[in-house]
Design a protein around this motif. Structure first.
Motif, PDB file in Angstrom:
ATOM      1  N   ASP A  96       1.800   8.478   5.312  1.00  8.56           N
ATOM      2  CA  ASP A  96       0.867   8.556   4.193  1.00  8.56           C
ATOM      3  C   ASP A  96       1.368   9.662   3.269  1.00  8.56           C
ATOM      4  N   LEU A  97       2.161   9.272   2.280  1.00  5.78           N
ATOM      5  CA  LEU A  97       2.789  10.258   1.410  1.00  5.78           C
ATOM      6  C   LEU A  97       1.793  10.952   0.492  1.00  5.78           C
ATOM      7  N   ARG A  98       0.573  10.404   0.417  1.00  2.00           N
ATOM      8  CA  ARG A  98      -0.453  11.074  -0.389  1.00  2.00           C
ATOM      9  C   ARG A  98      -0.833  12.423   0.222  1.00  2.00           C
ATOM     10  N   GLN A  99      -0.562  12.565   1.512  1.00  5.07           N
ATOM     11  CA  GLN A  99      -0.881  13.810   2.200  1.00  5.07           C
ATOM     12  C   GLN A  99       0.278  14.811   2.156  1.00  5.07           C
ATOM     13  N   ASP A 100       1.386  14.415   1.549  1.00  4.12           N
ATOM     14  CA  ASP A 100       2.567  15.278   1.526  1.00  4.12           C
ATOM     15  C   ASP A 100       3.218  15.201   0.153  1.00  4.12           C
ATOM     16  N   SER A 101       3.021  16.212  -0.659  1.00  2.00           N
ATOM     17  CA  SER A 101       3.531  16.218  -2.034  1.00  2.00           C
ATOM     18  C   SER A 101       5.002  16.624  -2.108  1.00  2.00           C
ATOM     19  N   THR A 102       5.638  16.896  -0.961  1.00  2.00           N
ATOM     20  CA  THR A 102       7.025  17.349  -1.001  1.00  2.00           C
ATOM     21  C   THR A 102       7.991  16.195  -1.254  1.00  2.00           C
ATOM     22  N   PHE A 103       7.572  14.952  -1.030  1.00  2.00           N
ATOM     23  CA  PHE A 103       8.465  13.814  -1.238  1.00  2.00           C
ATOM     24  C   PHE A 103       8.551  13.492  -2.728  1.00  2.00           C
ATOM     25  N   LYS A 104       9.760  13.558  -3.262  1.00  2.00           N
ATOM     26  CA  LYS A 104       9.965  13.254  -4.675  1.00  2.00           C
ATOM     27  C   LYS A 104      10.703  11.938  -4.882  1.00  2.00           C
ATOM     28  N   ALA A 105      11.487  11.526  -3.885  1.00  2.31           N
ATOM     29  CA  ALA A 105      12.271  10.297  -4.016  1.00  2.31           C
ATOM     30  C   ALA A 105      12.322   9.582  -2.678  1.00  2.31           C
ATOM     31  N   LEU A 106      12.364   8.255  -2.743  1.00  2.00           N
ATOM     32  CA  LEU A 106      12.520   7.411  -1.564  1.00  2.00           C
ATOM     33  C   LEU A 106      13.753   6.537  -1.775  1.00  2.00           C
ATOM     34  N   HIS A 107      14.663   6.551  -0.803  1.00  4.11           N
ATOM     35  CA  HIS A 107      15.869   5.731  -0.911  1.00  4.11           C
ATOM     36  C   HIS A 107      15.830   4.584   0.087  1.00  4.11           C
ATOM     37  N   PHE A 108      16.181   3.391  -0.390  1.00  2.00           N
ATOM     38  CA  PHE A 108      16.202   2.186   0.436  1.00  2.00           C
ATOM     39  C   PHE A 108      17.576   1.544   0.322  1.00  2.00           C
ATOM     40  N   GLY A 109      18.036   0.889   1.411  1.00  2.00           N
ATOM     41  CA  GLY A 109      19.318   0.235   1.279  1.00  2.00           C
ATOM     42  C   GLY A 109      19.752  -0.583   2.465  1.00  2.00           C
ATOM     43  N   SER A 110      20.708  -1.449   2.214  1.00  2.00           N
ATOM     44  CA  SER A 110      21.430  -2.270   3.164  1.00  2.00           C
ATOM     45  C   SER A 110      20.520  -3.258   3.898  1.00  2.00           C
ATOM     46  N   TYR A 111      20.944  -3.663   5.107  1.00  2.00           N
ATOM     47  CA  TYR A 111      20.341  -4.856   5.704  1.00  2.00           C
ATOM     48  C   TYR A 111      18.919  -4.655   6.206  1.00  2.00           C
ATOM     49  N   THR A 112      18.457  -3.412   6.356  1.00  2.00           N
ATOM     50  CA  THR A 112      17.067  -3.222   6.761  1.00  2.00           C
ATOM     51  C   THR A 112      16.097  -3.764   5.707  1.00  2.00           C
ATOM     52  N   THR A 113      16.585  -3.953   4.486  1.00  2.00           N
ATOM     53  CA  THR A 113      15.717  -4.475   3.422  1.00  2.00           C
ATOM     54  C   THR A 113      15.617  -5.997   3.456  1.00  2.00           C
ATOM     55  N   VAL A 114      16.406  -6.666   4.329  1.00  2.00           N
ATOM     56  CA  VAL A 114      16.391  -8.136   4.344  1.00  2.00           C
ATOM     57  C   VAL A 114      16.211  -8.723   5.745  1.00  2.00           C
ATOM     58  N   VAL A 115      15.991  -7.909   6.774  1.00  2.00           N
ATOM     59  CA  VAL A 115      15.725  -8.417   8.119  1.00  2.00           C
ATOM     60  C   VAL A 115      14.304  -8.018   8.515  1.00  2.00           C
ATOM     61  N   GLU A 116      13.613  -8.946   9.155  1.00  2.00           N
ATOM     62  CA  GLU A 116      12.215  -8.723   9.525  1.00  2.00           C
ATOM     63  C   GLU A 116      12.100  -8.181  10.954  1.00  2.00           C
ATOM     64  N   PRO A 117      10.990  -7.413  11.210  1.00  2.00           N
ATOM     65  CA  PRO A 117       9.878  -7.108  10.305  1.00  2.00           C
ATOM     66  C   PRO A 117      10.093  -5.890   9.419  1.00  2.00           C
TER      67      PRO A 117
END
Length: 290
Positions: A96-117
């Protein structure tokens, strides 16, 4: 027999380690096996100073990715990961990033974005955080994990209006958008809301576009041992440059000048070149970049 040299790695894993080595605070979100290989991954992340508060542990096995190099040090990959831990990230593991203001960026990539779940879980996070945190994305296509190019293409299309910083290799662009020039693709991505588009071209350098400017840099000349992790290093270094120049925001990305873009690309290219000069995804530390 065949001698195998086991190294920790994996695209988002590498980006996290790269950020930590470049003196950036970073956390890793993912599912990791409770087995001995998973423990090795956890120790490696911990040793680099990566925050592990958002790692989900599972009894599923660890994915094995075998890397073979050609005479130019260019890698080819074989993955053994059906049912493995990194594909088992469930929505209840999302922070729950609403409880933590330190996160400024989220990076996503590679096959975890296309394999379920895992893919659906990550989409949920993107949907929730778009407009709140800077969203960074690198398709980093691995067809031997998900051979359906249409699935990768569909995810790229879904991500474009939700991505602020997009980095893509010319090789991946050729797979996903055959015949599309980098310039034409960048214009399309910017029109859909991406603020910064970067196309890397291996030994030919990198080019970046915003809505108002563009910049290109050559690749520094090094003796290439292998290129494993070079793209992940570039990504980590690009995010590091933005953080060090108070530019980790949608407005700052859109407002980068040509000089700033050139500096950012040059920094990232130098970092990636260092990785190419060493075996495996051995990313540089901040002191190695001036």
């Amino acid at each position: 027999g065949v001698n195998l040299d086991a190294r920790v790695g994996g695209s988002p894993f590498n980006v996290a380690v790269g950020l930590a080595r470049l003196a950036q605070p970073v956390a890793f979100l993912g599912a990791v096996s409770r087995g001995f290989l998973g423990e090795r991954l956890m120790r490696a992340l911990q040793a680099e100073g990566v925050n592990l508060a958002h790692v989900a542990r599972t009894d599923a096995p660890t994915t094995l990715g075998l890397v073979g190099l050609d005479e130019k040090g260019v890698p080819s990959y074989s993955f053994y990961g059906e049912g493995a831990a990194d594909r088992q990230l469930l929505p209840e593991a999302l922070p729950d990033l609403r409880q933590d203001s330190t996160f400024k960026a989220l990076h996503f990539g590679s096959y975890t974005t296309v394999v379920e779940p895992t893919a659906s879980t990550l989409r949920q996070l993107v949907q929730r955080e778009h407009g709140k945190s800077l969203i960074s994305y690198d398709p980093n296509v691995r067809l031997n994990v998900q051979p359906d190019v249409a699935r990768w293409r569909e995810h790229l299309a879904w991500m474009l209006p939700r991505t602020d910083l997009l980095k893509i290799s010319d090789e991946d662009l050729g797979l996903l958008m055959p015949g599309r020039t980098p310039e034409a693709f960048a214009a399309e991505a910017l029109a859909q809301g991406v603020k910064l588009v970067v196309v890397t071209r291996g030994g030919e350098g990198a080019t970046a576009w915003t809505a108002s400017t563009t910049a290109s840099v050559p690749t520094p000349k090094v003796t290439v041992i292998d290129t494993v992790g070079a793209g992940d290093t570039f990504q980590a270094a690009l995010l590091t440059w933005l953080a060090e120049h108070d530019s980790v925001s949608v407005a700052a990305l859109a407002g980068l000048s040509a000089t700033q873009l050139n500096d950012a690309l040059g920094f990232a290219a130098r970092a990636a070149a260092i990785t190419c000069s060493r075996r495996g995804a051995d990313m540089p530390r901040r002191a190695e970049l001036h």
